[in-house]
Scaffold this active site. Structure first.
Site, PDB file in Angstrom:
ATOM      1  N   SER A 102      -6.429  -2.794   2.591  1.00 33.31           N
ATOM      2  CA  SER A 102      -6.891  -2.203   1.453  1.00 33.31           C
ATOM      3  C   SER A 102      -7.398  -2.962   0.473  1.00 33.31           C
ATOM      4  O   SER A 102      -7.082  -2.900  -1.026  1.00 33.31           O
ATOM      5  CB  SER A 102      -5.630  -1.433   0.654  1.00 33.31           C
ATOM      6  OG  SER A 102      -5.543  -0.075   1.662  1.00 33.31           O
ATOM      7  N   GLU A 134     -13.582  -6.067   9.358  1.00 36.18           N
ATOM      8  CA  GLU A 134     -12.175  -5.802  10.001  1.00 36.18           C
ATOM      9  C   GLU A 134     -12.305  -4.281  10.591  1.00 36.18           C
ATOM     10  O   GLU A 134     -13.262  -3.452  10.279  1.00 36.18           O
ATOM     11  CB  GLU A 134     -11.159  -5.872   8.936  1.00 36.18           C
ATOM     12  CG  GLU A 134     -11.384  -5.047   7.694  1.00 36.18           C
ATOM     13  CD  GLU A 134     -10.114  -5.213   6.544  1.00 36.18           C
ATOM     14  OE1 GLU A 134      -8.921  -5.058   6.942  1.00 36.18           O
ATOM     15  OE2 GLU A 134     -10.507  -5.345   5.423  1.00 36.18           O
ATOM     16  N   ASP A 158     -15.242  -1.954   8.986  1.00 35.35           N
ATOM     17  CA  ASP A 158     -15.997  -2.145   7.926  1.00 35.35           C
ATOM     18  C   ASP A 158     -17.153  -3.147   8.166  1.00 35.35           C
ATOM     19  O   ASP A 158     -16.650  -4.326   8.913  1.00 35.35           O
ATOM     20  CB  ASP A 158     -15.033  -2.691   6.793  1.00 35.35           C
ATOM     21  CG  ASP A 158     -14.177  -1.304   6.449  1.00 35.35           C
ATOM     22  OD1 ASP A 158     -14.649  -0.299   6.566  1.00 35.35           O
ATOM     23  OD2 ASP A 158     -13.067  -1.850   5.874  1.00 35.35           O
ATOM     24  N   ASN A 196      -9.590  -1.013  10.596  1.00 40.28           N
ATOM     25  CA  ASN A 196      -8.668  -0.497  10.166  1.00 40.28           C
ATOM     26  C   ASN A 196      -8.083   0.608  11.164  1.00 40.28           C
ATOM     27  O   ASN A 196      -8.540   1.524  11.494  1.00 40.28           O
ATOM     28  CB  ASN A 196      -8.712   0.352   8.833  1.00 40.28           C
ATOM     29  CG  ASN A 196      -9.304  -0.521   7.863  1.00 40.28           C
ATOM     30  OD1 ASN A 196      -8.600  -1.238   7.171  1.00 40.28           O
ATOM     31  ND2 ASN A 196     -10.598  -0.477   7.567  1.00 40.28           N
ATOM     32  N   GLY A 216      -7.133   5.358   5.793  1.00 43.25           N
ATOM     33  CA  GLY A 216      -6.609   6.235   4.727  1.00 43.25           C
ATOM     34  C   GLY A 216      -6.773   7.898   4.900  1.00 43.25           C
ATOM     35  O   GLY A 216      -7.971   8.166   5.326  1.00 43.25           O
ATOM     36  N   ARG A 241     -11.486   2.769  11.865  1.00 41.05           N
ATOM     37  CA  ARG A 241     -12.600   2.554  10.772  1.00 41.05           C
ATOM     38  C   ARG A 241     -12.824   1.101  10.723  1.00 41.05           C
ATOM     39  O   ARG A 241     -12.015   0.294  10.518  1.00 41.05           O
ATOM     40  CB  ARG A 241     -12.315   3.173   9.418  1.00 41.05           C
ATOM     41  CG  ARG A 241     -13.482   3.552   8.746  1.00 41.05           C
ATOM     42  CD  ARG A 241     -13.349   3.821   7.275  1.00 41.05           C
ATOM     43  NE  ARG A 241     -13.016   2.626   6.626  1.00 41.05           N
ATOM     44  CZ  ARG A 241     -11.910   2.319   5.858  1.00 41.05           C
ATOM     45  NH1 ARG A 241     -10.964   3.134   5.792  1.00 41.05           N
ATOM     46  NH2 ARG A 241     -11.741   1.057   5.345  1.00 41.05           N
ATOM     47  N   TYR A 247      -9.307   3.580  -4.251  1.00 39.97           N
ATOM     48  CA  TYR A 247      -8.320   4.618  -4.546  1.00 39.97           C
ATOM     49  C   TYR A 247      -8.311   5.359  -5.972  1.00 39.97           C
ATOM     50  O   TYR A 247      -7.717   6.359  -6.057  1.00 39.97           O
ATOM     51  CB  TYR A 247      -7.002   4.247  -4.179  1.00 39.97           C
ATOM     52  CG  TYR A 247      -6.998   3.741  -2.573  1.00 39.97           C
ATOM     53  CD1 TYR A 247      -7.071   4.623  -1.816  1.00 39.97           C
ATOM     54  CD2 TYR A 247      -6.631   2.381  -2.549  1.00 39.97           C
ATOM     55  CE1 TYR A 247      -6.979   4.176  -0.304  1.00 39.97           C
ATOM     56  CE2 TYR A 247      -6.618   2.006  -1.128  1.00 39.97           C
ATOM     57  CZ  TYR A 247      -6.788   3.135  -0.066  1.00 39.97           C
ATOM     58  OH  TYR A 247      -6.668   2.468   1.149  1.00 39.97           O
ATOM     59  N   GLU A 291       0.700  -1.211   0.027  1.00 41.35           N
ATOM     60  CA  GLU A 291       0.048   0.028  -0.040  1.00 41.35           C
ATOM     61  C   GLU A 291       0.991   1.232  -0.120  1.00 41.35           C
ATOM     62  O   GLU A 291       0.367   2.468   0.615  1.00 41.35           O
ATOM     63  CB  GLU A 291      -0.858  -0.021   1.439  1.00 41.35           C
ATOM     64  CG  GLU A 291      -1.899  -1.166   1.408  1.00 41.35           C
ATOM     65  CD  GLU A 291      -2.562  -1.420   2.783  1.00 41.35           C
ATOM     66  OE1 GLU A 291      -3.478  -0.274   2.898  1.00 41.35           O
ATOM     67  OE2 GLU A 291      -2.584  -2.256   3.410  1.00 41.35           O
TER      68      GLU A 291
END
Length: 313
Positions: free
Chosen positions: A143, A274, A258, A276, A280, A256, A217, A17
C-alpha cells in the site's frame, strides 16, 4: 454450490495496513451474507490459532493486508490447521511480499523490471546509493507505506529514513525512478472471465506527488480510468504480463499487478513494479471496479473468491 458455509473473514491484524484491511473485511462480510454465507469478522490477535480453533469456520476469506497477513505467515497457520483459505499460498505470498524476490521471479520469467539495490534504511539516509531520480521503499510492505521519491537535483536522501521513531521495515529497496503513468491489472487465476483471467487495465491518476497510501485510500485521493486510455497493444501487453506474473509467482485466486507505463520518450516501455496477492476490497479498491467492468458484482466476486478457497495452495 460450494461446500463452505461458515466463513471467517480475517481482517485487521497488526500490519501498517490495519485500517485498510478492516475496511476490506467489513465489505466482504456484508457481501458474503448477501450471498447466503454465514460470514463473520475475525481480527487476529496474539493467538490467531486459538481464535480459529474456537470459531470453527468451514473456510477463511483472507482480507488481511501487509505483513503477518499477506506474507505467507497466516497462510502457513491455515495450512497447518487444514482450514481452506482464499488467495495465494505460503510460497507465492512470501515471494510477492518481498519486492526484491518478486523481481528475481519476474526476471526469470522474462518480465521487464528496473535496476534496484537493497540497503538498510540508515545507509539509504546517509547518501545517494544511486543517481537521482530514484525511489526508496520498504522491501516487504504494501500500500505504498514508507515510500519516498528522490528527485533530480535533491542534495540529500530523505532524513526520515534515519528517524528513531521509524516503525516499519529497516530493509529498503532503492530503485530507479520510472516516469510516466500508473497502470494496474487484476487477474482472477483459473477464471474464464476476461482475457486468460485478466480483467482489464486501469490507469490511476492522482494530484498528489505519487500514488501513495493517502492517494489509494482517502476519498478523492486518486481517480481510476477504466479502461485505461492507452494504445490497444499496450493494454494487451499489460494484461498478458499480469497473467505471466501471476503464474510465475504461483499465485492463486485474485492478484493485481502494478505497472509504470513510460511514454515520455520515443521508445515507450512497460515496467512491472509488484504483484499484490491480496488486493484491497474497499469501496475505492481497483479489483472490484475491474470485476464490475466485466459484469461481476462485488458480491459475486466475493462468492467466486470463497468458492476458490482450498488448502495446499
Amino acid at each position: 454450490m460450494t461446500a463452505y458455509h461458515r466463513i471467517a473473514v480475517l481482517m485487521g491484524g497488526r500490519s501498517a495496513e490495519r485500517e485498510v484491511s478492516l475496511s476490506s473485511g467489513r465489505g466482504v462480510v456484508r457481501a458474503l451474507r448477501e450471498e447466503g454465507f454465514d460470514a463473520f469478522e475475525l481480527d487476529p490477535g496474539e493467538n490467531p490459532g486459538q481464535q480459529l480453533f474456537e470459531a470453527k469456520p468451514d473456510a477463511a476469506f483472507n482480507a488481511l493486508h501487509g505483513r503477518f497477513g499477506e506474507d505467507g505467515t497466516v497462510q502457513g497457520l491455515l495450512e497447518l490447521m487444514r482450514i481452506p483459505y482464499t488467495h495465494s499460498g505460503v510460497l507465492s505470498s512470501a515471494l510477492a511480499m518481498h519486492k526484491e524476490r518478486t523481481k528475481d521471479v519476474y526476471r526469470a520469467a522474462g518480465l521487464p523490471v528496473v535496476k534496484s539495490i537493497i540497503a538498510d534504511r540508515r545507509a539509504a539516509a546517509r547518501e545517494h546509493l544511486m543517481a537521482p531520480p530514484y525511489v526508496v521503499k520498504p522491501v516487504n510492505e504494501g500500500s505504498s507505506v514508507g515510500i519516498f521519491i528522490v528527485r533530480q537535483g535533491d542534495n540529500r536522501p530523505p532524513a526520515a529514513l534515519a528517524a528513531e521513531e521509524w516503525s516499519i521495515s529497516s530493509e529498503m529497496m532503492v530503485e530507479e525512478y520510472v516516469p510516466g503513468r500508473e497502470l494496474t491489472v487484476a487477474v482472477m487465476g483459473g477464471s474464464s472471465i476476461g482475457e486468460n483471467g485478466a480483467l482489464g487495465v486501469t490507469e490511476i491518476v492522482t494530484d498528489l506527488e505519487f500514488y501513495d497510501y493517502e492517494a489509494k485510500y482517502a476519498p478523492g485521493g486518486s481517480r481510476h480510468i477504466l479502461p485505461a486510455p492507452v494504445p490497444a497493444a499496450v493494454a494487451r501487453d499489460a494484461m498478458e504480463m499480469a497473467v505471466r506474473a501471476h503464474r510465475a509467482l504461483g499465485c492463486r485466486g485474485v492478484s493485481r499487478t502494478d505497472f509504470r507505463y513510460d511514454d515520455t520518450a520515443a521508445a515507450a516501455r512497460l515496467i512491472l513494479l509488484e504483484t499484490n496477492t491480496q488486493p484491497g476490497m474497499t469501496p475505492t479498491s481497483l479489483v472490484p471496479e475491474q470485476a464490475a467492468h466485466v459484469g461481476l458484482s462485488y458480491a459475486k466476486l466475493c462468492r467466486w473468491i470463497v468458492e476458490d478457497a482450498s488448502c495446499d495452495r
